[in-house]
Scaffold this active site. Structure first.
Site, mmCIF file in Angstrom:
data_model
loop_
_atom_site.group_PDB
_atom_site.id
_atom_site.type_symbol
_atom_site.label_atom_id
_atom_site.label_comp_id
_atom_site.label_asym_id
_atom_site.label_seq_id
_atom_site.Cartn_x
_atom_site.Cartn_y
_atom_site.Cartn_z
ATOM 1 C CE LYS A 93 -4.688 -1.866 1.923
ATOM 2 N NZ LYS A 93 -4.330 -3.289 1.984
ATOM 3 C CD GLU A 115 -10.059 5.770 1.600
ATOM 4 O OE1 GLU A 115 -10.352 6.891 1.083
ATOM 5 O OE2 GLU A 115 -10.128 4.690 0.889
ATOM 6 C CB SER A 381 -0.522 -8.387 -1.312
ATOM 7 O OG SER A 381 -1.452 -9.294 0.107
#
Ligand SMILES: *Cc1c(COP(=O)(O)O)cnc(C)c1O
Length: 397
Positions: A93, A115, A381
């Protein structure tokens, strides 16, 4: 349409029939400003240099591409793991939040909002805000705040303000609504960092470009370290779809590489407790783009379920809706239990405890037969540290 552009976004922000920017009139100037500037900023030499420098010296890129020999032996194929779990903050991320905060600075923005559902994107955003000295406000559903305490505290340690969303189901979609409302009221000085390839155009394309460093590196590493021209398969899990978009990006138009997306099927697609959007979703508008989403017959968003917080999203990015609709990517449903077992298996065979999101992608190895000499790249990931409580509660190891 030329083959080369078949899977890329068009000038209006569409992937086939999916995408676009369906935003309320009051958000239009914000989205227009981004749309008119993102490509030229991303192409500036000084931007590229700063982005690349931070990815290497702060995030730790390039992340290794690792040949998993014991896992390969078990499944009688050649499995390579792209180690996004080794990125600073523990997942892919941060590639996106670094890109977006550099963009925000160039647009003269003074504050950042975001968010978050499970808190992973909130932590990645709070991290880069600390790095750049910008104030950070993160909206998070009240229910999620209660069940994701460690990430809430991480954000606060990093100096972010966490604001509870108290409307609706008090989860991710309500936090997104609050963040949008805030953005409408503070358009000039605020940038909204969206955490996946979702939202109105240009977000899906912008986030995919920032994450595309993943496949850019895979191509180089396969060739330089292993003498492999291209893999036969690339596999990734899909929540909103950013790690998958990054891992697929430079292979999208090379049809000799097969793409597989693993979706979270929770307790099963027929149980009402799932998040497998391509199986259960219908076309509609979610968070500013036309895509596939789980909805009631009258168009209300259905609350998704998955054991993995990061896959617990009621839609998928428009790029993935198009990859599914066109048949370019195969979507495979993976249940909680199957993912958990795959996570334990990787831990035992390779000494890597994966994030539970990632475990969904790993589970594809047991659901599909691959050839002995086929090259299968799985995008790892994230790491499993954040999921320890879930592993413990599940208990079967
Ligand atoms: C957030 C997250 C995901 C899901 O998000 P995408 O946008 O679909 O990539 C997957 N894996 C990990 C480790 C995550 O933190």
């Amino acid at each position: 349409m030329k083959t080369l552009e078949k899977y890329s976004v068009d000038q209006y922000g569409f992937y086939g029939k999916f995408g676009g920017a369906y935003v309320p009139e009051m958000l239009y100037p914000n989205v227009e400003e981004l749309k008119n500037n993102y490509l030229s900023i991303l192409n500036e030499d000084s931007f590229k240099k700063e982005f690349d420098d931070l990815l290497s010296k702060y995030v730790g890129r390039p992340t290794p591409l690792y040949f998993a020999s014991r896992l390969s032996e078990k499944y009688q194929t050649k499995v390579y793991l792209k180690r996004e779990d080794l990125c600073h903050t523990g997942a892919h991320k941060v590639n996106n939040t670094i890109g977006q905060i550099l963009l925000a600075k160039r647009l003269g923005k003074k504050r950042i909002i975001a968010e978050t559902g499970a808190g992973q994107h909130g932590v990645a955003t709070a991290t880069v805000c600390a790095l750049m000295g910008l104030p950070c406000v993160v909206y998070m559903g009240e229910v999620d705040i209660a069940r994701q305490r460690p990430n809430v505290e991480r954000m606060k340690i990093l100096g972010a303000e966490v604001i509870p969303a108290t409307s609706g189901s008090k989860t991710l979609k309500d936090a997104t609504n609050e963040a949008m409302r805030h953005w409408i009221n503070n358009p000039v000085d605020t940038h909204y960092i969206i955490g996946s390839v979702v939202g109105p155009h240009p977000y899906p394309d912008m986030v995919a470009r920032f994450q595309s460093v993943i496949s850019e590196e895979i191509i180089k590493q396969l060739s330089n370290d292993f003498g492999i021209k291209h893999p036969d398969y690339v596999i990734a899990c899909v929540g909103g779809g950013s790690n998958a978009a990054g891992a697929f990006y430079h292979y999208m138009n090379n049809e000799s590489v097969k793409l597989i997306a693993a979706e979270a099927a929770g307790l099963g697609n027929d149980t009402g407790k799932s998040a497998a959007t391509t199986q259960l979703g219908k076309e509609g508008i979610l968070h500013g783009s036309r895509t596939l989403l789980m909805q009631t017959p009258d168009g209300q968003v259905i609350e998704p379920y998955s054991i993995s917080a990061g896959l617990d999203y009621p839609g998928i990015g428009p790029i993935h809706a198009h990859l599914f609709d066109s048949g370019r990517a195969e979507f495979i449903s993976v249940k909680d239990e199957e993912a958990m077992l795959a996570g334990i298996e990787l831990s035992r065979l390779e000494g890597i405890i994966p994030a539970i999101e990632t475990s969904h992608a790993l589970s594809v190895l047991s659901k599909k037969k691959f050839g002995k000499n086929e090259v299968v790249v799985i995008n790892l990931s994230g790491r499993g540290d954040k999921d320890l409580d879930t592993y413990i509660k599940w208990g079967k190891y």
